[in-house]
Enzyme design. Structure first.
Site, PDB file in Angstrom:
ATOM      1  N   ASP A 120      10.152   0.983  -1.809  1.00 17.87           N
ATOM      2  CA  ASP A 120       9.381   2.375  -0.968  1.00 17.87           C
ATOM      3  C   ASP A 120       8.141   1.504  -1.285  1.00 17.87           C
ATOM      4  OD1 ASP A 120      11.883   2.974  -0.428  1.00 17.87           O
ATOM      5  OD2 ASP A 120      11.528   4.092  -1.796  1.00 17.87           O
TER       6      ASP A 120
ATOM      7  N   LYS B 228      16.752   7.634  -9.157  1.00 20.35           N
ATOM      8  CA  LYS B 228      15.424   6.614  -9.684  1.00 20.35           C
ATOM      9  C   LYS B 228      14.360   6.517 -10.844  1.00 20.35           C
ATOM     10  CE  LYS B 228      15.731   5.885  -4.710  1.00 20.35           C
ATOM     11  NZ  LYS B 228      15.152   5.993  -3.237  1.00 20.35           N
TER      12      LYS B 228
ATOM     13  N   ASN C 107      13.355   1.627  -7.368  1.00 21.89           N
ATOM     14  CA  ASN C 107      14.864   2.164  -6.488  1.00 21.89           C
ATOM     15  C   ASN C 107      15.898   0.569  -6.707  1.00 21.89           C
ATOM     16  OD1 ASN C 107      13.670   0.887  -5.057  1.00 21.89           O
ATOM     17  ND2 ASN C 107      13.147   1.750  -2.903  1.00 21.89           N
TER      18      ASN C 107
ATOM     19  N   GLY D 110       4.106  14.326   1.972  1.00 24.09           N
ATOM     20  CA  GLY D 110       5.530  14.538   1.908  1.00 24.09           C
ATOM     21  C   GLY D 110       5.216  13.712  -0.025  1.00 24.09           C
TER      22      GLY D 110
ATOM     23  N   SER E 203      23.501   0.766   2.104  1.00 20.84           N
ATOM     24  CA  SER E 203      23.774  -1.200   1.963  1.00 20.84           C
ATOM     25  C   SER E 203      24.912  -1.823   1.042  1.00 20.84           C
ATOM     26  CB  SER E 203      22.856  -0.923   0.809  1.00 20.84           C
ATOM     27  OG  SER E 203      21.549  -0.307   0.691  1.00 20.84           O
TER      28      SER E 203
ATOM     29  N   GLY F 119       8.084  12.837  -2.268  1.00 18.10           N
ATOM     30  CA  GLY F 119       9.256  12.666  -2.664  1.00 18.10           C
ATOM     31  C   GLY F 119       9.581  11.261  -3.180  1.00 18.10           C
ATOM     32  N   GLY F 120      10.883  10.668  -3.534  1.00 18.68           N
ATOM     33  CA  GLY F 120      10.146   8.948  -4.252  1.00 18.68           C
ATOM     34  C   GLY F 120       9.626   8.388  -3.065  1.00 18.68           C
ATOM     35  N   ALA F 121       9.806   8.313  -2.078  1.00 18.35           N
ATOM     36  CA  ALA F 121       8.480   6.960  -1.172  1.00 18.35           C
ATOM     37  C   ALA F 121       7.525   7.740  -1.513  1.00 18.35           C
ATOM     38  CB  ALA F 121       9.418   6.894   0.100  1.00 18.35           C
TER      39      ALA F 121
END
Length: 164
Positions: A132, A91, A113, A156, A41, A158-160
């Site tokens: 996301d 996050k 995020n 999954g 980024s 996870g975060g996303a």
């Protein structure tokens, strides 16, 4: 000149890496355990800022969980901080710091995020979002609107996955 050189003196006491930038009109950040060791980024955003001839930089900030709240308060109170990105593993922790200033659709996600000042006013409190989830939902909605009777599987959590 002393003020310019010490712009990040207090910040450097909170983070694990060191920031030597000075004389910026404003700045954005990426917060994580170690974004200074490879986050893309800052490379991307700093090229954009340079192409637009702006005295702005995105700074990677490596921080421990023990200093996360102090870092966030520092950024919140720094009038030159525009906001930034949140990397692993913070996050949910940043979400909890922003909870009072988040829209309901983000509260249901439980993680952010990205944080920013809604009206770009330096004295305004940060709010946040989860790009996301927003990006994925837009694609899914487009896909679902083309035909009926489609099923989607999300693998999954996870975060996303949580954001979606």
């Amino acid at each position: 000149m002393i003020e310019k050189l010490s712009m990040f003196k207090e910040l450097n006491k909170i983070i694990n890496n060191k920031i030597a930038e000075h004389d910026l009109d404003s700045f954005s950040v990426i917060i994580g355990e170690n974004p200074s060791r490879g986050a893309r980024s800052p490379i991307l955003w700093n090229k954009v800022y340079a192409a637009e001839n702006k005295k702005i930089k995105m700074l990677p900030l490596d921080v421990s969980m023990g200093n996360l709240k102090n870092l966030f308060l520092f950024l919140q109170n720094h009038p030159k901080c525009l906001g930034g990105a949140v990397a692993v593993p913070y996050k949910e922790a940043i979400f909890n710091l922003l909870k009072e200033n988040l829209p309901s659709e983000i509260i249901s996600v439980g993680a952010v995020n990205c944080f920013y000042r809604q009206n770009k006013n330096p004295s305004e409190m940060f709010t946040g979002t989860n790009t996301d989830g927003e990006g994925a939902l837009e694609c899914i909605q487009t896909f679902l609107s083309k035909e009926e009777n489609k099923k989607i599987v999300l693998l999954g959590y996870g975060g996303a996955g949580k954001a979606i």
